[in-house]
Design a protein around this motif. Structure first.
Motif, mmCIF file in Angstrom:
data_model
loop_
_atom_site.group_PDB
_atom_site.id
_atom_site.type_symbol
_atom_site.label_atom_id
_atom_site.label_comp_id
_atom_site.label_asym_id
_atom_site.label_seq_id
_atom_site.Cartn_x
_atom_site.Cartn_y
_atom_site.Cartn_z
ATOM 1 N N SER A 20 0.834 -1.188 0.000
ATOM 2 C CA SER A 20 0.000 0.000 0.000
ATOM 3 C C SER A 20 0.873 1.245 0.000
ATOM 4 N N ARG A 21 0.255 2.353 -0.294
ATOM 5 C CA ARG A 21 0.957 3.631 -0.349
ATOM 6 C C ARG A 21 1.559 3.969 1.015
ATOM 7 N N PHE A 22 0.800 3.703 2.082
ATOM 8 C CA PHE A 22 1.279 4.026 3.424
ATOM 9 C C PHE A 22 2.450 3.142 3.828
ATOM 10 N N ASP A 23 2.406 1.863 3.432
ATOM 11 C CA ASP A 23 3.529 0.973 3.725
ATOM 12 C C ASP A 23 4.798 1.449 3.015
ATOM 13 N N ILE A 25 5.515 4.554 2.129
ATOM 14 C CA ILE A 25 5.985 5.776 2.785
ATOM 15 C C ILE A 25 6.710 5.430 4.079
ATOM 16 N N ARG A 26 6.148 4.498 4.858
ATOM 17 C CA ARG A 26 6.807 4.088 6.107
ATOM 18 C C ARG A 26 8.172 3.459 5.836
ATOM 19 N N ARG A 27 8.248 2.618 4.796
ATOM 20 C CA ARG A 27 9.512 1.947 4.470
ATOM 21 C C ARG A 27 10.558 2.971 4.034
ATOM 22 N N LEU A 28 10.166 3.923 3.193
ATOM 23 C CA LEU A 28 11.113 4.944 2.743
ATOM 24 C C LEU A 28 11.584 5.812 3.908
ATOM 25 N N ALA A 29 10.689 6.165 4.815
ATOM 26 C CA ALA A 29 11.064 6.965 5.977
ATOM 27 C C ALA A 29 12.020 6.194 6.879
ATOM 28 N N ASP A 31 14.084 3.804 5.921
ATOM 29 C CA ASP A 31 15.375 3.735 5.231
ATOM 30 C C ASP A 31 16.130 5.041 5.364
ATOM 31 N N LYS A 32 15.435 6.150 5.217
ATOM 32 C CA LYS A 32 16.083 7.463 5.321
ATOM 33 C C LYS A 32 16.590 7.692 6.743
ATOM 34 N N HIS A 33 15.791 7.298 7.717
ATOM 35 C CA HIS A 33 16.186 7.452 9.112
ATOM 36 C C HIS A 33 17.410 6.595 9.410
ATOM 37 N N ARG A 34 17.442 5.385 8.886
ATOM 38 C CA ARG A 34 18.562 4.469 9.104
ATOM 39 C C ARG A 34 19.832 5.028 8.464
ATOM 40 N N GLN A 35 19.720 5.638 7.275
ATOM 41 C CA GLN A 35 20.878 6.205 6.589
ATOM 42 C C GLN A 35 21.447 7.380 7.368
ATOM 43 N N THR A 36 20.592 8.220 7.926
ATOM 44 C CA THR A 36 21.095 9.378 8.663
ATOM 45 C C THR A 36 21.768 8.947 9.950
ATOM 46 N N ASP A 37 21.281 7.881 10.586
ATOM 47 C CA ASP A 37 21.917 7.399 11.802
ATOM 48 C C ASP A 37 23.272 6.771 11.515
ATOM 49 N N ALA A 38 23.392 6.074 10.391
ATOM 50 C CA ALA A 38 24.629 5.363 10.074
ATOM 51 C C ALA A 38 25.754 6.337 9.737
#
Length: 54
Positions: A20-23, A25-29, A31-38
């Motif tokens: 779904s669209r919401f899934d 968006i959650r997955r992309l967010a 991934d982005k959060h994980r990249q900024t932490d790394a």
């Protein structure tokens, strides 16, 4: 005599969405959060000297 025939599908049925669209968006967010932490290098704030007048 009248012959009745079923109508042809004017719009072909689209395949169901895999996620779904919401899934998505959650997955992309996540991934982005994980990249900024790394890539973040944590530094201690610079030590400031005593600012009281002598």
């Amino acid at each position: 005599m009248i012959n009745f025939a079923p109508k042809p599908n004017a719009v072909p049925a689209s395949k169901p969405a895999e996620e779904s669209r919401f899934d998505r968006i959650r997955r992309l967010a996540a991934d982005k959060h994980r990249q900024t932490d790394a890539g973040t290098i944590r530094r201690e704030p610079p030590k400031t000297g005593d600012k009281r007048p002598m």
